[in-house]
Scaffold this active site. Structure first.
Site, PDB file in Angstrom:
ATOM      1  NE  ARG A  12      -7.046  62.933   4.914  1.00 24.06           N
ATOM      2  CZ  ARG A  12      -5.976  61.683   5.048  1.00 24.06           C
ATOM      3  NH1 ARG A  12      -6.266  60.499   4.511  1.00 24.06           N
ATOM      4  NH2 ARG A  12      -5.345  62.202   6.177  1.00 24.06           N
ATOM      5  CE1 TYR A  13      -9.790  65.669   7.315  1.00 23.50           C
ATOM      6  CE2 TYR A  13      -9.977  65.878   5.221  1.00 23.50           C
ATOM      7  CZ  TYR A  13      -9.535  65.925   6.247  1.00 23.50           C
ATOM      8  OH  TYR A  13      -8.431  66.785   5.375  1.00 23.50           O
ATOM      9  CG  HIS A  93     -42.270  68.865  -7.147  1.00 24.26           C
ATOM     10  ND1 HIS A  93     -41.749  69.995  -5.795  1.00 24.26           N
ATOM     11  CD2 HIS A  93     -42.642  70.080  -7.895  1.00 24.26           C
ATOM     12  CE1 HIS A  93     -42.401  70.816  -5.277  1.00 24.26           C
ATOM     13  NE2 HIS A  93     -42.675  71.245  -7.174  1.00 24.26           N
ATOM     14  CG  HIS A 172       4.457  97.037  11.540  1.00 23.15           C
ATOM     15  ND1 HIS A 172       3.571  96.701  10.437  1.00 23.15           N
ATOM     16  CD2 HIS A 172       4.107  97.042  12.918  1.00 23.15           C
ATOM     17  CE1 HIS A 172       2.353  97.835  10.998  1.00 23.15           C
ATOM     18  NE2 HIS A 172       3.203  98.148  12.013  1.00 23.15           N
ATOM     19  CD  GLN A 265     -43.506  80.423  -5.125  1.00 22.98           C
ATOM     20  OE1 GLN A 265     -42.184  79.500  -5.577  1.00 22.98           O
ATOM     21  NE2 GLN A 265     -44.355  80.630  -6.448  1.00 22.98           N
ATOM     22  CB  SER A 313       8.807  65.053   7.729  1.00 26.24           C
ATOM     23  OG  SER A 313       9.331  64.405   5.906  1.00 26.24           O
ATOM     24  CB  VAL A 360     -27.642  77.543  -3.993  1.00 26.04           C
ATOM     25  CG1 VAL A 360     -26.569  77.756  -2.935  1.00 26.04           C
ATOM     26  CG2 VAL A 360     -26.556  78.154  -4.989  1.00 26.04           C
TER      27      VAL A 360
END
Length: 478
Positions: A12-13, A93, A172, A265, A313, A360
């Site tokens: 979508r993006y 690898h 507040h 390493q 809407s 990651v």
């Protein structure tokens, strides 16, 4: 096709994120690895030891030409890794596949004498950490930072244009001392500026020191050579490719790389995390801004221009929803969740290293992609809004109780007994009018100068130095 993508980043993006493809795609990672290997090889061939050994002429221009890999080249590298290619067995690898690809190219160019100097004495993490570091540096410098600066410039313009527009502030959620609309927006501008100054002080640390960080193989083969200086010089050379950023408010690219000689390493990634944290904090500032803007739209203080054909809407035709600010908020939140995970995860690795960082790292692009979606949505939202000065002024005029602070502090300095308590008695929890304040002022035993100042005060004029604060702000970041 984008319509069949699992992730909205590439679906979508896609239009908002494809600018990151040259930095964080699979092919981009391959290219950065090839770049690192080639630059290492070229510098290696310039050492006295190899100048004595290599008899055939080496065409440096041809070596540099290998870096600009094509999609066909990327497919070959992937084939070498996953299924084998033209007699090369599958490596399973990814870095070794890049090494074999380069050797294949060198063979085709007739430079077989230097084949075994490719990846000499290195571990895959020497290549990976440099590649990822350069990917992050270049993506932030070339793509992410310019988008943040566009927002910075837009917000500063909004602040300056409205520096004199008096506005009710809320603490507040309740009516509080008035400010100007421009000063309120400037708060976000200044917060972004402070983070960009922090970003400019970050250097991405890179390592090039072998399997466990001690130059063991390098030193074993060539013990008389200064390998530490060699690596330092090579990594410094990557900064020569940085070109100045042309921006109204920032004229240098902030991220550079620097050699880290003391590692296991892996390079421990701490400098990556400083970048992620800084981008995350900028995103958080923009979440705060998007939420405040959402409230201003809800209150009618900001109007949204309608777009022909756009529907707010499916059920309520009248609605003009603040969808761009909501989209930005959601994507910044998602990006920051990933940045926060990177920060928690990547500074930890078992002993010399484990491979959990590898999978990651492949998601770095996703976090930046959701940030880019947020920046684009915020810019789109900002392009469609206008400040409703009449509404803002009306609300402030109908909230005279905010003068209680002004009155009680002037009365403190005028010797009036218990001024705070007197103002509290006539205002707290009550609907008051400006006339209530005037009646109080007329009945006070104070001199005419004080009385006249009290009678002249209005919510619109009680904004302190808000306008001056905006006027004196220096938007230049460096």
């Amino acid at each position: 096709m984008s319509l069949t993508s699992v992730s909205p980043v590439d679906g979508r993006y896609e239009g908002k994120t494809k600018c990151l493809s040259p930095y964080f795609s699979e092919m981009a990672l391959m290219k950065y690895r090839v770049q690192t290997e080639i630059h290492y090889l070229i510098k290696l061939l310039e050492t006295p030891m190899l100048k004595e050994r290599v008899k055939s002429p080496v065409d440096t221009a041809k070596l540099l030409g290998i870096i600009d890999i094509s999609e066909d080249d990327a497919a070959i590298i992937k084939a070498i890794e996953t299924k084998g290619y033209e007699g090369i067995p599958a490596t399973n690898h990814d870095v070794k596949a890049v090494e074999y690809f380069i050797k294949k190219k060198l063979t085709a160019m007739g430079m077989t004498e230097i084949l075994e100097y490719v990846h000499f004495a290195l571990t895959s993490e020497d290549i990976n950490n440099i590649s990822y570091g350069l990917m992050i540096r270049d993506a932030v410098n070339d793509v992410v930072l310019p988008e943040i600066l566009k927002i910075y410039e837009t917000l500063y313009g909004l602040a300056y244009d409205n520096k004199d527009l008096s506005m009710l502030a809320r603490t507040h959620g309740q009516p509080a001392t008035p400010v100007t609309f421009g000063k309120e927006i400037l708060v976000f501008v200044n917060r972004i500026k402070e983070e960009l100054l922090q970003l400019g002080n970050i250097e991405i640390l890179l390592k090039l020191n072998g399997a466990t960080g001690g130059f063991n193989a390098h030193n074993f083969v060539f013990p008389d050579f200064d390998w530490i200086t060699f690596s330092h010089e090579l990594i410094d050379s990557f900064n020569s490719s940085i070109t100045p950023l042309e921006s109204k408010y920032m004229h240098t690219k902030p991220l550079k790389v620097r050699f880290n000689p003391i590692t296991p390493q892996i390079e421990p990634h701490d400098s990556y995390l400083r970048v992620f944290d800084c981008v995350k904090r900028i995103n958080n500032v923009l979440i705060d801004f998007a939420m405040d803007t959402w409230r201003y739209i809800s209150d009618g203080w900001i109007k949204q221009r309608t777009v022909a054909g756009e529907i707010g809407s499916s059920a309520m035709p009248h609605k003009v929803n603040p969808i761009d600010f909501e989209n930005a908020e959601g994507n910044f939140g998602f990006a920051n969740a990933m940045f926060e995970f990177f920060v928690r995860k990547l500074c930890i690795s078992r002993l010399q290293r484990d491979l959990t960082d590898s999978t990651v790292a492949r998601n770095f692009g996703a976090a930046f992609a959701h940030s880019m979606i947020g920046y684009a949505s915020l810019q789109k939202g900002l392009s469609k809004i206008e400040v409703n000065a009449d509404k803002i002024s009306d609300v402030l005029a109908n909230t005279p109780e905010v003068l209680a602070e002004a009155y009680q502090n002037l009365l403190r300095m005028s010797g009036v007994d218990k001024p705070y308590e007197r103002l509290k008695e006539i205002t707290r929890g009550k609907k008051v009018s400006i006339e209530d304040f005037h009646n109080l002022a007329r009945g006070l035993d104070v001199n005419d100068e004080v009385k006249n100042r009290l009678l002249a005060a209005t919510p619109a004029t009680y904004t302190g130095l808000s306008s001056k604060i905006v006027e004196q702000f220096e938007p230049k970041i460096n």
